[in-house]
Design a protein around this motif. Structure first.
Motif, PDB file in Angstrom:
ATOM      1  N   VAL A 243      13.812  28.475 -35.819  1.00  0.00           N
ATOM      2  CA  VAL A 243      15.013  28.214 -36.602  1.00  0.00           C
ATOM      3  C   VAL A 243      16.000  27.466 -35.726  1.00  0.00           C
TER       4      VAL A 243
ATOM      5  N   GLU B 237      19.622  26.853 -35.468  1.00  0.00           N
ATOM      6  CA  GLU B 237      20.871  27.411 -35.994  1.00  0.00           C
ATOM      7  C   GLU B 237      21.919  26.342 -36.298  1.00  0.00           C
TER       8      GLU B 237
ATOM      9  N   THR C 171      21.161  25.382 -39.955  1.00  0.00           N
ATOM     10  CA  THR C 171      20.924  26.470 -40.884  1.00  0.00           C
ATOM     11  C   THR C 171      22.242  27.124 -41.262  1.00  0.00           C
TER      12      THR C 171
ATOM     13  N   ALA D 139      17.958  31.980 -42.526  1.00  0.00           N
ATOM     14  CA  ALA D 139      16.626  31.448 -42.235  1.00  0.00           C
ATOM     15  C   ALA D 139      15.975  32.313 -41.178  1.00  0.00           C
ATOM     16  N   GLU D 140      14.675  32.460 -41.318  1.00  0.00           N
ATOM     17  CA  GLU D 140      13.921  33.216 -40.320  1.00  0.00           C
ATOM     18  C   GLU D 140      12.489  32.690 -40.275  1.00  0.00           C
TER      19      GLU D 140
ATOM     20  N   PHE E 237       8.302  29.516 -42.316  1.00  0.00           N
ATOM     21  CA  PHE E 237       9.755  29.408 -42.334  1.00  0.00           C
ATOM     22  C   PHE E 237      10.249  29.939 -43.675  1.00  0.00           C
TER      23      PHE E 237
END
Length: 191
Positions: A18, A20, A23, A41-42, A58
């Motif tokens: 991810v 960041e 996101t 999101a992970e 994802f």
């Protein structure tokens, strides 16, 4: 066989991550009729059973809430008023059948016209929503009032005026009470 073949990209060879910085929610995100609460999101490892492999996956989760005010004021309230209008026949003397049947038929036709005019305002979904159930229930209430009008008209025609009055008195209480209870059930199921 080439080692870069996509079916061979197990989580050992490709591990998603991810970022960041890309996101989350944009400051100017605007989706009509919706309030976006959060976006997360992970990366998860998921087993693809058909390939018997573990893959990096994802997952983007967007939490959103629909603004209900539009649907309440533009669809539900006017529809409730049409339903209430259909109940006014319960206060008209059974001897005035032509007035009763005219008002009942007008209520049914008004409901049908309203449904046709608001169809494009509703999202086209592949499943039944609480609003869809409310529309169907409202239509059934209007049609049921028409059936009661026909019943009291017939009873008046055969001279059973006391039974007509009793049916009207019961309908004056039963219809609003049932509509209110159904409205509470719809409200509870929506929240």
């Amino acid at each position: 066989m080439c080692s870069t073949f996509p079916l061979d990209w197990t989580s050992v060879k490709v591990q998603l991550q991810v970022d960041e910085t890309f996101t989350g929610l944009a400051d100017q995100l605007n989706i009509s009729d919706w309030k976006i609460k959060s976006a997360t999101a992970e990366v998860k490892d998921v087993t693809i059973y058909a390939l018997e492999q573990l893959r990096s996956s994802f997952v983007l989760t967007i939490s959103a809430e629909r603004f209900l005010g539009f649907y309440v004021w533009k669809i539900m309230v006017p529809m409730a008023l049409i339903v209430f209008m259909s109940w006014s026949v319960f206060w008209i003397d059974s001897k005035q059948f032509s007035t009763q049947i005219g008002l009942s038929a007008t209520s049914v036709l008004t409901m049908v016209a309203f449904i046709f005019s608001t169809t494009n305002m509703l999202p086209q979904l592949g499943y039944i929503t609480v609003l869809d159930l409310y529309i169907v229930a409202s239509t059934v209430f209007v049609f049921a009032a028409l059936l009661v009008t026909l019943a009291t008209g017939y009873l008046a025609w055969i001279g059973r005026f006391e039974l007509c009055k009793r049916l009207d008195r019961i309908s004056r209480m039963a219809f609003p009470l049932a509509f209110f209870v159904l409205g509470l059930a719809f409200y509870a199921s929506a929240h």
